[in-house]
Design a protein around this motif. Structure first.
Motif, PDB file in Angstrom:
ATOM      1  N   THR A  27       0.895  -1.382  -0.033  1.00 39.21           N
ATOM      2  CA  THR A  27      -0.121  -0.092   0.003  1.00 39.21           C
ATOM      3  C   THR A  27       0.881   1.263   0.129  1.00 39.21           C
ATOM      4  OG1 THR A  27      -1.663  -1.141   1.312  1.00 39.21           O
ATOM      5  CG2 THR A  27      -1.885   1.248   1.305  1.00 39.21           C
ATOM      6  N   SER A  28       1.906   1.332   0.704  1.00 38.00           N
ATOM      7  CA  SER A  28       2.740   2.482   0.888  1.00 38.00           C
ATOM      8  C   SER A  28       3.729   2.687  -0.467  1.00 38.00           C
ATOM      9  CB  SER A  28       3.838   2.407   2.055  1.00 38.00           C
ATOM     10  OG  SER A  28       4.489   1.261   1.748  1.00 38.00           O
ATOM     11  N   ARG A  29       3.967   1.398  -1.173  1.00 41.01           N
ATOM     12  CA  ARG A  29       4.467   1.503  -2.464  1.00 41.01           C
ATOM     13  C   ARG A  29       3.643   2.167  -3.544  1.00 41.01           C
ATOM     14  NH1 ARG A  29       7.276  -2.796  -0.576  1.00 41.01           N
ATOM     15  NH2 ARG A  29       5.859  -4.378  -1.258  1.00 41.01           N
TER      16      ARG A  29
END
Length: 127
Positions: A48-50
């Motif tokens: 999700t952060s990527r």
């Protein structure tokens, strides 16, 4: 009532939980921490952060390309007449063609302009 409080305190002090109960309490606490963290704490997975970082990069590049395009447009010697001509075009597709044909949306090192850059520039110029 005071007598009952004393007996509860005594029972609490003398309570000796089993190892199994302690292990299950630790597991339940860890699971509860993860649920709260991911639900309300703002925790995210690496994927999700990527994805969020990649999206932010694309948006930032688009904003920068639009700003460069508008600056190039305004720096042209006939910018005032071109802006009047641009704003007179009623169709947004033709506005994008106007910007693309003018070459203002082409970034350094590119041989063609990116459609997202052209669209961002046309939107910025229309404001």
């Amino acid at each position: 009532m005071a007598m009952q409080s004393a007996s509860i305190a005594q029972r609490f002090e003398s309570y000796q939980p089993s190892k199994t109960l302690l292990v299950w309490a630790c597991i339940a606490t860890a699971v509860a921490t993860m649920i709260v963290g991911f639900s309300w704490g703002g925790w995210v997975t690496g994927g999700t952060s990527r994805t969020a970082a990649a999206t932010a990069g694309v948006v930032a590049r688009g904003e920068l390309a639009s700003a460069i395009c508008v600056q190039r447009f305004n720096a042209a010697p006939d910018a005032a007449s071109k802006l009047i001509e641009f704003k007179a075009i009623p169709d947004s597709y033709k506005k994008r063609q106007f910007v693309d044909t003018g070459g203002w949306a082409m970034m350094p090192g590119q041989t063609t302009s990116d459609s997202r850059n052209v669209e961002g520039c046309a939107t910025a110029l229309a404001l």
